[in-house]
Design an enzyme around this catalytic site. Structure first.
Site, PDB file in Angstrom:
ATOM      1  N   SER A   1      38.400  32.491  50.774  1.00  0.00           N
ATOM      2  CA  SER A   1      37.083  32.564  50.147  1.00  0.00           C
ATOM      3  C   SER A   1      36.792  31.308  49.332  1.00  0.00           C
ATOM      4  CB  SER A   1      36.986  33.810  49.275  1.00  0.00           C
ATOM      5  OG  SER A   1      35.687  33.952  48.739  1.00  0.00           O
TER       6      SER A   1
ATOM      7  N   LYS B   1      36.580  33.639  42.912  1.00  0.00           N
ATOM      8  CA  LYS B   1      36.444  34.287  44.227  1.00  0.00           C
ATOM      9  C   LYS B   1      37.283  35.557  44.338  1.00  0.00           C
ATOM     10  CE  LYS B   1      33.872  32.947  46.392  1.00  0.00           C
ATOM     11  NZ  LYS B   1      32.413  33.217  46.209  1.00  0.00           N
TER      12      LYS B   1
ATOM     13  N   SER C   1      27.182  48.014  46.822  1.00  0.00           N
ATOM     14  CA  SER C   1      27.826  47.770  48.112  1.00  0.00           C
ATOM     15  C   SER C   1      27.566  46.331  48.546  1.00  0.00           C
ATOM     16  CB  SER C   1      27.290  48.734  49.170  1.00  0.00           C
ATOM     17  OG  SER C   1      25.944  48.425  49.502  1.00  0.00           O
TER      18      SER C   1
ATOM     19  N   GLY D   1      35.903  38.616  43.041  1.00  0.00           N
ATOM     20  CA  GLY D   1      35.017  39.755  42.859  1.00  0.00           C
ATOM     21  C   GLY D   1      34.265  39.738  41.547  1.00  0.00           C
TER      22      GLY D   1
ATOM     23  N   ARG E   1      42.522  39.747  43.027  1.00  0.00           N
ATOM     24  CA  ARG E   1      42.386  39.865  44.483  1.00  0.00           C
ATOM     25  C   ARG E   1      43.582  39.175  45.143  1.00  0.00           C
ATOM     26  NH1 ARG E   1      37.267  37.339  47.953  1.00  0.00           N
ATOM     27  NH2 ARG E   1      37.534  38.605  49.858  1.00  0.00           N
TER      28      ARG E   1
ATOM     29  N   ARG F   1      29.798  35.932  51.580  1.00  0.00           N
ATOM     30  CA  ARG F   1      30.098  35.578  52.964  1.00  0.00           C
ATOM     31  C   ARG F   1      30.462  36.798  53.795  1.00  0.00           C
ATOM     32  NH1 ARG F   1      34.582  33.755  55.716  1.00  0.00           N
ATOM     33  NH2 ARG F   1      35.843  34.244  53.879  1.00  0.00           N
ATOM     34  N   LYS F   2      31.618  37.429  53.492  1.00  0.00           N
ATOM     35  CA  LYS F   2      32.039  38.617  54.243  1.00  0.00           C
ATOM     36  C   LYS F   2      32.345  39.804  53.341  1.00  0.00           C
ATOM     37  CE  LYS F   2      34.004  36.441  58.392  1.00  0.00           C
ATOM     38  NZ  LYS F   2      35.227  36.327  59.233  1.00  0.00           N
TER      39      LYS F   2
ATOM     40  N   HIS G   1      36.512  32.564  34.002  1.00  0.00           N
ATOM     41  CA  HIS G   1      37.618  32.343  34.932  1.00  0.00           C
ATOM     42  C   HIS G   1      38.827  31.751  34.210  1.00  0.00           C
ATOM     43  CE1 HIS G   1      35.319  33.486  38.353  1.00  0.00           C
ATOM     44  NE2 HIS G   1      34.535  32.427  38.374  1.00  0.00           N
TER      45      HIS G   1
ATOM     46  N   THR H   1      31.264  38.381  40.683  1.00  0.00           N
ATOM     47  CA  THR H   1      29.846  38.736  40.799  1.00  0.00           C
ATOM     48  C   THR H   1      29.700  40.225  41.088  1.00  0.00           C
ATOM     49  OG1 THR H   1      29.259  36.508  41.533  1.00  0.00           O
ATOM     50  CG2 THR H   1      27.714  38.290  42.085  1.00  0.00           C
TER      51      THR H   1
END
Length: 296
Positions: free
Chosen positions: A139, A48, A229, A50, A131, A258-259, A109, A52
């Site tokens: 996330s 979680k 984006s 970034g 992140r 999600r966001k 990962h 993808t």
């Protein structure tokens, strides 16, 4: 496609000190013995963070911004996850990668401590994405609510304690980001930050282009920035996981995308949780030269 009962919502299993999704843990020798090649390109990250997003960006770069080529399949099939496994449903990532001709683009990962030996021997290029811990925790919690492979996450308060303790899939965020940071010069690693990508994606893509020794014209660069984006990717069935043949995600609980913002932790942490997290963070990050923007 249904998921076998023995892999749905099961406790994590520990492999050589690393907690992983139950389904991934079978026959871990396939991971240890995986042969990476010098011309492979690897995207590495804590979950979680970034992954993808970076996968789509790099696939666009490698295909010179050709959107049609990047629509050839779902992103998780274009950029196979090394350690993924779901026995009886799909072949493991290591097997799928063995069938792809070089040069390959893959993701992982794995903390640097658990990389297969071949990574150190062949030193392929690796793009690591980090992140900030608070947004990762939030996330990861929502992802665990919707994905049926991890254990039930419980309340956010419960999950946050597990995250702080490293009792989540792929272990401690602190050990992961610091481990890759400290060893980045021993391998061929470009270390990027999610928050920097949110701030100026074109600038960070330029760093990628330099690292990959690839030239693209200005028009193609702008096309990549637009297509990568969050708004475009969220509506793209090749990146939002809604077209997945294997139904791992309940998107009505929480969509895979999600966001995609920085600072969402402020909508979830209580004052007490934030103080507790900050105290633990200061202790675990003491002496590290890594710095994360959590206030974006």
């Amino acid at each position: 496609m249904d998921i076998p009962e023995e892999y749905s919502r099961k406790d994590l299993r520990v492999v050589r000190g690393l907690p992983v999704i139950n389904a991934f843990a079978d026959n871990w020798e396939r991971v240890d013995q995986f042969q990476v090649y010098q011309d492979d390109l690897v995207i590495a990250s804590y979950p979680k963070s970034g992954t993808t997003w970076m996968s789509e960006i790099i696939d666009l770069i490698l295909n010179n911004g050709n959107l049609q080529k990047c629509q050839r399949d779902a992103v998780y099939k274009r950029v196979v996850m090394l350690e993924f496994a779901l026995p009886g449903v799909v072949p493991p990532g290591t097997e799928l990668l063995s069938q792809i001709p070089s040069p390959r683009l893959l993701r992982t990962h794995l903390p640097i401590t658990h990389l297969p030996k071949s990574f150190w021997e062949n030193k392929c290029k690796i793009v690591y994405v980090a992140r900030n811990a608070k947004d990762v925790a939030v996330s990861s919690y929502h992802y665990s609510l919707a994905n049926i492979l991890p254990p039930e996450p419980g309340t956010f308060a419960q999950y946050l304690e597990d995250f702080i303790a490293g009792n989540v899939s792929f272990g401690s965020w602190y050990e992961h980001v610091n481990g890759w940071w400290l060893k980045r010069n021993e391998l061929r690693v470009l270390y990027l930050f999610y928050e920097d990508m949110k701030e100026d994606l074109q600038r960070e893509i330029q760093k990628l282009l330099t690292f990959l020794e690839k030239d693209i014209d200005e028009e193609v660069l702008k096309k990549i920035v637009h297509h990568a984006s969050f708004e475009v990717m969220k509506d793209n069935p090749m990146t939002n996981y809604k077209a997945a043949v294997i139904d791992l995600m309940d998107h009505t609980v929480s969509p895979f995308m999600r966001k995609g913002i920085s600072g969402d932790w402020k909508n979830h942490f209580t004052v007490a949780q934030n103080e507790r997290f900050d105290e633990d963070y200061a202790e675990k990050m003491e002496g590290s030269s890594l710095s994360f923007d959590m206030e974006a």
